[in-house]
Design an enzyme around this catalytic site. Sequence first.
Site, PDB file in Angstrom:
ATOM      1  N   LYS A  30      67.705  28.422  14.670  1.00 21.96           N
ATOM      2  CA  LYS A  30      68.602  27.351  14.212  1.00 21.96           C
ATOM      3  C   LYS A  30      68.237  26.026  14.877  1.00 21.96           C
ATOM      4  CE  LYS A  30      72.044  25.216  12.235  1.00 21.96           C
ATOM      5  NZ  LYS A  30      73.463  25.633  12.282  1.00 21.96           N
TER       6      LYS A  30
ATOM      7  N   LYS B  52      75.940  17.584  18.696  1.00 19.33           N
ATOM      8  CA  LYS B  52      76.145  18.795  19.489  1.00 19.33           C
ATOM      9  C   LYS B  52      74.932  19.703  19.367  1.00 19.33           C
ATOM     10  CE  LYS B  52      77.425  22.658  18.186  1.00 19.33           C
ATOM     11  NZ  LYS B  52      78.003  23.857  17.553  1.00 19.33           N
TER      12      LYS B  52
ATOM     13  N   THR C  52      76.860  27.919  15.905  1.00 18.68           N
ATOM     14  CA  THR C  52      75.640  27.330  16.441  1.00 18.68           C
ATOM     15  C   THR C  52      75.882  27.075  17.921  1.00 18.68           C
ATOM     16  OG1 THR C  52      74.994  26.300  14.348  1.00 18.68           O
ATOM     17  CG2 THR C  52      74.056  25.375  16.358  1.00 18.68           C
TER      18      THR C  52
END
Length: 289
Positions: free
Chosen positions: A173, A241, A98
């Site tokens: 995502k 994050k 990611t």
Amino acid sequence: MASVAFLGLGVMGYPMAGHLSNKGGHDVTVYNRTTARAEQWVGQHGGRFAATPTEAAEGKDFVFSCVGNDDDLRSVTTGADGAFKAMKKGAVYVDNTTASAEVARELAEKADALGFSFLDAPVSGGQAGAENGVLTVMVGGEQPAFDRAKPVIEAFAHMVGLMGPAGAGQLTKMINQITIAGLVQGLAEGIHFGKKAGLDIEKVIEVISKGAAGSWQMENRHKTMNAGKYDFGFAVDWMRKDLGICLTEADRNGAKLPVTALVDQFYKDVQSMGGRRWDTSSLLARLEK
């Protein structure tokens, strides 16, 4: 059977690489910064391990990676010992990290110039999804490379979709994480409210989960949330994050994410409570402190 390399054997990468070997039947070479982890994987799944990403990628049909962030990804691809130095013409690089859409586009351009393909392919489903081989994979890149890679990716996935050109997987995502953040906060507030009102949370969830309020988070996390247990999934540090990536992209494209920004700060509060490795459902702990 394909010749495959997998770079990064963390909580996600370790089982994903295992499925490529065991379920997919591919010839897998692994690389990990901590060699002992790679040796452990080989002892469990067979195959071999390499000392560098360059060595791991040499001659492979497909190279996968699942690392921490943009800098880690650049290190294993275009760094001093990066995989891009050894990728053969016509190969496909599949990145399951990611990361930002920016780095995905950057690496896709470099791969194209070197004669191979790059797919950004972040995953959703957490550690349990990786271990059970049922991840959702959101892919950005060109159709021919996707068509070649999809049967290989399916060794660890139950859903694989091409979302658009390079970067589209990462953008999808981001939407996934934006949506989850709001859902978990709503679920945390609902359980908190129910407790304060003196209701039986299990009875409440049994009813409302069958209606419009139902979600994966409700079905899979309400019991542990109600019990005050938060070690069953995706860690708060990792979520922050990811939300940071979402908020940075929103600044770039002009999207308004007020709830996401607020929930990100709530997760910051959870970190300050010592919950850096608690799972994302620990938003309830913040309300109950």
